[in-house]
Design a protein around this motif. Sequence first.
Motif, PDB file in Angstrom:
ATOM      1  N   ALA A  40     -78.488  25.036 -60.527  1.00 17.17           N
ATOM      2  CA  ALA A  40     -80.169  24.293 -60.797  1.00 17.17           C
ATOM      3  C   ALA A  40     -80.498  24.415 -61.913  1.00 17.17           C
ATOM      4  CB  ALA A  40     -80.936  26.541 -59.810  1.00 17.17           C
ATOM      5  N   PHE A  41     -82.140  22.934 -61.363  1.00 11.45           N
ATOM      6  CA  PHE A  41     -83.191  22.395 -62.472  1.00 11.45           C
ATOM      7  C   PHE A  41     -84.326  22.752 -62.180  1.00 11.45           C
ATOM      8  CE2 PHE A  41     -79.029  19.683 -62.027  1.00 11.45           C
ATOM      9  CZ  PHE A  41     -78.715  19.758 -63.129  1.00 11.45           C
ATOM     10  N   ARG A  42     -84.750  23.833 -63.563  1.00 13.41           N
ATOM     11  CA  ARG A  42     -85.668  24.416 -63.168  1.00 13.41           C
ATOM     12  C   ARG A  42     -86.780  23.629 -63.377  1.00 13.41           C
ATOM     13  NH1 ARG A  42     -84.417  28.652 -60.180  1.00 13.41           N
ATOM     14  NH2 ARG A  42     -82.782  29.899 -61.379  1.00 13.41           N
ATOM     15  N   SER A 108     -83.035  11.111 -63.993  1.00 13.52           N
ATOM     16  CA  SER A 108     -84.093  10.465 -64.906  1.00 13.52           C
ATOM     17  C   SER A 108     -84.663  11.714 -65.589  1.00 13.52           C
ATOM     18  CB  SER A 108     -85.847   9.717 -64.966  1.00 13.52           C
ATOM     19  OG  SER A 108     -86.285   9.870 -63.217  1.00 13.52           O
ATOM     20  N   SER A 109     -84.261  12.891 -66.143  1.00 14.39           N
ATOM     21  CA  SER A 109     -84.831  14.062 -66.524  1.00 14.39           C
ATOM     22  C   SER A 109     -83.824  14.117 -67.777  1.00 14.39           C
ATOM     23  CB  SER A 109     -85.390  15.284 -65.283  1.00 14.39           C
ATOM     24  OG  SER A 109     -86.628  15.063 -64.390  1.00 14.39           O
ATOM     25  N   ASP A 110     -84.367  14.716 -68.142  1.00 17.22           N
ATOM     26  CA  ASP A 110     -84.053  15.305 -69.900  1.00 17.22           C
ATOM     27  C   ASP A 110     -83.253  16.985 -69.729  1.00 17.22           C
ATOM     28  OD1 ASP A 110     -82.880  16.265 -71.633  1.00 17.22           O
ATOM     29  OD2 ASP A 110     -84.590  16.786 -73.141  1.00 17.22           O
ATOM     30  N   GLU A 111     -82.586  17.101 -69.392  1.00 17.86           N
ATOM     31  CA  GLU A 111     -81.358  18.445 -68.695  1.00 17.86           C
ATOM     32  C   GLU A 111     -81.719  20.013 -69.482  1.00 17.86           C
ATOM     33  OE1 GLU A 111     -77.519  19.559 -67.824  1.00 17.86           O
ATOM     34  OE2 GLU A 111     -77.772  16.862 -66.875  1.00 17.86           O
ATOM     35  N   THR A 112     -82.083  19.143 -71.030  1.00 20.09           N
ATOM     36  CA  THR A 112     -82.907  19.996 -71.947  1.00 20.09           C
ATOM     37  C   THR A 112     -84.037  21.028 -71.809  1.00 20.09           C
ATOM     38  OG1 THR A 112     -83.554  18.884 -73.823  1.00 20.09           O
ATOM     39  CG2 THR A 112     -80.532  19.531 -73.813  1.00 20.09           C
ATOM     40  N   GLU A 113     -84.927  19.995 -71.340  1.00 20.99           N
ATOM     41  CA  GLU A 113     -86.669  20.439 -71.325  1.00 20.99           C
ATOM     42  C   GLU A 113     -86.830  19.785 -69.999  1.00 20.99           C
ATOM     43  OE1 GLU A 113     -90.600  20.136 -73.428  1.00 20.99           O
ATOM     44  OE2 GLU A 113     -88.765  19.304 -74.984  1.00 20.99           O
ATOM     45  N   SER A 114     -87.678  20.800 -68.801  1.00 20.23           N
ATOM     46  CA  SER A 114     -88.184  20.677 -67.871  1.00 20.23           C
ATOM     47  C   SER A 114     -89.432  19.821 -68.106  1.00 20.23           C
ATOM     48  CB  SER A 114     -88.218  21.078 -66.456  1.00 20.23           C
ATOM     49  OG  SER A 114     -88.733  22.567 -66.893  1.00 20.23           O
TER      50      SER A 114
END
Length: 164
Positions: A40-42, A108-114
């Motif tokens: 899950a990507f928050r 296209s997103s950074d996994e470490t910071e939504s």
Amino acid sequence: MVSTSLLPYDYRIIRCPSTGDEELQTNTPSPIHDFSEVKAFRARPQLHALFERAAALPCWHGRVHFGAFLSGAARIHCATYRDELVRAFSDRGLVVGGDMEGVGLLASSDETESRWIMVKAISDFADADRDGVIRETRPRACYNSTLFVLSALLGEELPRAQPR
């Protein structure tokens, strides 16, 4: 609908229903779809809070739902498959909708910071009537979701912002 998270349902393991990984034989049950490794990507918590405040405005109260979005490449025209997906993820919280665009956002997103959140309006129900319903309802859905986002960004009700 406002996303609390995105669940990329295409990231699944498909297994044969037998005890091993043998090839599927004729007259055997359908393959088993294992979604246990789907992460899950928050959505960004600050953006979630912004839209929660907007959802409490009188013109939007009771019309906005928060929860997970299922996202994948399939154009689903089958209520049975849609319901199967929702059941497969029911242990991860409320699933409020699905789309095809969210997986592109994740790519296209950074996994470490939504730094994202998704706001969508319902234009179809991923069933056999999908295409006909979309033509009829998408303009109104786009209008309503756009007004909701503007209300959230401005922090106030807009003139003529009454959802249709």
